[in-house]
Design an enzyme around this catalytic site. Structure first.
Site, PDB file in Angstrom:
ATOM      1  N   TYR A 152      50.553  44.057  43.206  1.00 60.48           N
ATOM      2  CA  TYR A 152      50.948  44.020  41.795  1.00 60.48           C
ATOM      3  C   TYR A 152      51.164  45.455  41.335  1.00 60.48           C
ATOM      4  O   TYR A 152      50.310  46.319  41.590  1.00 60.48           O
ATOM      5  CB  TYR A 152      49.852  43.364  40.951  1.00 60.48           C
ATOM      6  CG  TYR A 152      50.154  43.307  39.470  1.00 60.48           C
ATOM      7  CD1 TYR A 152      49.455  44.119  38.573  1.00 60.48           C
ATOM      8  CD2 TYR A 152      51.119  42.455  38.961  1.00 60.48           C
ATOM      9  CE1 TYR A 152      49.719  44.076  37.217  1.00 60.48           C
ATOM     10  CE2 TYR A 152      51.382  42.406  37.595  1.00 60.48           C
ATOM     11  CZ  TYR A 152      50.685  43.223  36.729  1.00 60.48           C
ATOM     12  OH  TYR A 152      50.949  43.187  35.386  1.00 60.48           O
ATOM     13  N   ASP A 189      51.347  53.280  45.054  1.00 59.96           N
ATOM     14  CA  ASP A 189      50.852  52.873  43.735  1.00 59.96           C
ATOM     15  C   ASP A 189      49.322  52.926  43.780  1.00 59.96           C
ATOM     16  O   ASP A 189      48.685  51.994  44.265  1.00 59.96           O
ATOM     17  CB  ASP A 189      51.350  51.461  43.394  1.00 59.96           C
ATOM     18  CG  ASP A 189      50.782  50.978  42.084  1.00 59.96           C
ATOM     19  OD1 ASP A 189      51.165  49.863  41.645  1.00 59.96           O
ATOM     20  OD2 ASP A 189      49.949  51.681  41.489  1.00 59.96           O
ATOM     21  N   LYS A 219      44.664  53.970  34.889  1.00 63.70           N
ATOM     22  CA  LYS A 219      43.262  53.580  34.760  1.00 63.70           C
ATOM     23  C   LYS A 219      42.318  54.782  34.642  1.00 63.70           C
ATOM     24  O   LYS A 219      42.209  55.399  33.598  1.00 63.70           O
ATOM     25  CB  LYS A 219      42.888  52.639  35.917  1.00 63.70           C
ATOM     26  CG  LYS A 219      43.705  51.321  35.888  1.00 63.70           C
ATOM     27  CD  LYS A 219      43.338  50.399  37.019  1.00 63.70           C
ATOM     28  CE  LYS A 219      44.312  49.245  37.125  1.00 63.70           C
ATOM     29  NZ  LYS A 219      43.991  48.111  36.241  1.00 63.70           N
TER      30      LYS A 219
END
Ligand code: KE4
Length: 432
Positions: free
Chosen positions: A144, A239, A267
């Site tokens: 994702y 990623d 994050k």
């Protein structure tokens, strides 16, 4: 536990917000029940509006490396807020965080700040297409990378949790430029490149995927990925929005000794405020406007509050060797969970990397999306709700990763193991 206030508040939220949440995974849709409405957090704990306390292993899905409202971050945000919240003009803090990130992630010579992981990966794709002049990208099933069109194809995390890995609304023409193959499948990778290598702008991957649950690369997989992208002139985009500063201080690329062309972060980099970033080799990043022709922009990109939080979090992390400390605590936890599951006779695969872990309810190895989807989701539901009722707050999906923070104490870890023993016993009883 009493949940009456959360039930009423969630019902009201659903009148004004789709599904009552601003991000689908929070809805508990896949595990059932009503999500506790959170009132506050401190350290390793969160508290809901009914006054229930939970040990938190969601931690905002990764950002809170030091737990909730660590003094170092809170003080930095307060100080920045008193001076100004946003200017739409360059500030010293943006350069300070950029320099810090480039030092911590050596594959990044330059970096552009954005506001979400989705923006970071979307921009990284555009950059790869601009740099190579090619259109196609390769992603792995179950990874994702956020919700933009090019990558919301056979996606993991909430998309898989809600059973919409290929979302409606993604134009066919866009989806056709996205090639998906199974993670850890080198023959499939070689076949795609043999057939379409000169059309492929980039391969984007979570080097250690956390969005089908935590799945680790097989020996040699990432090295093969790096070699084949180099051979065909495609870029490798790592990623590390989730794994950055979580799997290790230098991210998973430092663990597997991979040198990506572009890295995406998020994050932890914002210490709990909206910061994400993409960066890489100078010759590539010079293509980004206004240095180069590839356009990307953002009103609140690099805003002073988020920069202050990110600088404080990463500085504290490095100065206090936070990643190492949490890793050892996480290893104690997962060891205890393994023993508890074995004692209850419940077959699980527990994957851990740095301060991240997933308990897969499967008696077979989990190495990709298909094997993750083969897990016993009913068993996960029983485990999840038992832990929640005992005061342990886990991500409400088998396809998510759990996170540990510096604030998690040995007492928290032992309580979690004890609660898991009860939860595994409930899973075993339900199977009889
Ligand atoms: P955001 O746009 O949600 O900030 O980041 C997207 C993203 C990109 N890349 C990776 C590897 C990610 O894990 C994410 C987001 N992670 C999910 C948790 N699995 C966010 C939780 C949510 O969707 O609410």
């Amino acid at each position: 536990m009493i949940h009456s206030k959360s039930e009423a508040a969630f019902a009201e939220a659903k009148n004004y917000i789709p599904g009552g949440v601003n991000s689908p995974v929070r809805s508990f849709r896949s595990v059932g029940g009503v999500p506790p409405i959170v009132a506050s957090g401190k350290g390793s704990k969160i508290y809901d509006i009914d006054g229930n306390e939970y040990i938190d292993y969601v931690l905002s899905y990764g950002p809170l490396l030091m737990g909730h409202v660590p003094d170092c971050v809170t003080e930095a945000i307060k100080a920045a807020a008193e001076k100004g919240t946003s200017y739409g003009a360059p500030t010293l803090a943006e350069t300070e965080l950029a320099k810090l990130v480039c030092r911590l992630v050596p594959s990044m010579d330059m970096v552009r700040m954005v506001n979400s992981g989705t923006e970071a990966t979307m921009s990284a794709l555009r950059l790869a297409r601009a740099y190579t002049g090619r259109d196609c990208i390769v992603k792995f099933v179950g990874c994702y990378h956020g919700h933009h069109d090019s990558l919301l194809v056979k996606a993991g995390s909430g998309a898989t949790t809600l059973g919409v890995p290929d979302s409606p609304g993604v134009p066919k023409a866009v989806a056709e430029t996205t090639i998906t193959i199974p993670f850890n499948d080198i023959p499939a990778l070689e076949k795609v490149f043999a057939e379409r290598g000169n059309e492929i702008a980039a391969v984007i991957t979570e080097p250690t995927p956390g969005n089908m649950g935590l799945v680790l690369p097989n020996e040699g997989f990432l090295e093969a990925l790096r070699a084949i992208t180099k051979k065909y002139g495609a870029l490798l985009i790592c990623d590390e929005v989730m794994s950055g500063f979580r799997s290790a201080q230098g991210g998973s690329q430092s663990l597997y000794d991979i040198d990506p062309d572009i890295t995406c972060l998020g994050k932890v980099i914002g210490g709990g405020l909206p910061v994400a970033a993409y960066g890489g080799r100078k010759e590539i990043m010079q293509v980004v406007a206004p240095a180069g022709p590839m356009y990307q922009a953002g009103t609140l990109s690099g805003n002073p509050l988020a920069m202050a939080a990110g600088i404080a979090a990463l500085t504290y992390m490095e100065e206090n060797k936070v990643c190492e400390k949490i890793e050892s605590m996480t290893a104690i936890l997962t060891g205890g969970l393994e023993r508890a599951a074995a004692a209850a006779g419940v077959p699980v695969q527990i994957h851990r990397l740095g301060s991240m872990f997933t308990v897969f309810f499967s008696d077979k190895p989990v190495t990709d999306f298909d094997s993750a989807c083969a897990c016993d989701l009913e068993a996960f539901k029983i485990y999840f709700h038992s832990m929640l009722e005992q005061g342990i707050y886990l991500p409400p999906s088998q396809f998510e990763t759990n996170f540990v923070s510096l604030a998690h104490s040995p007492e928290d870890i032992q309580k979690t193991i004890d609660c898991a023993a009860k939860a595994f016993a409930e899973v075993a009883a339900a199977r009889k």
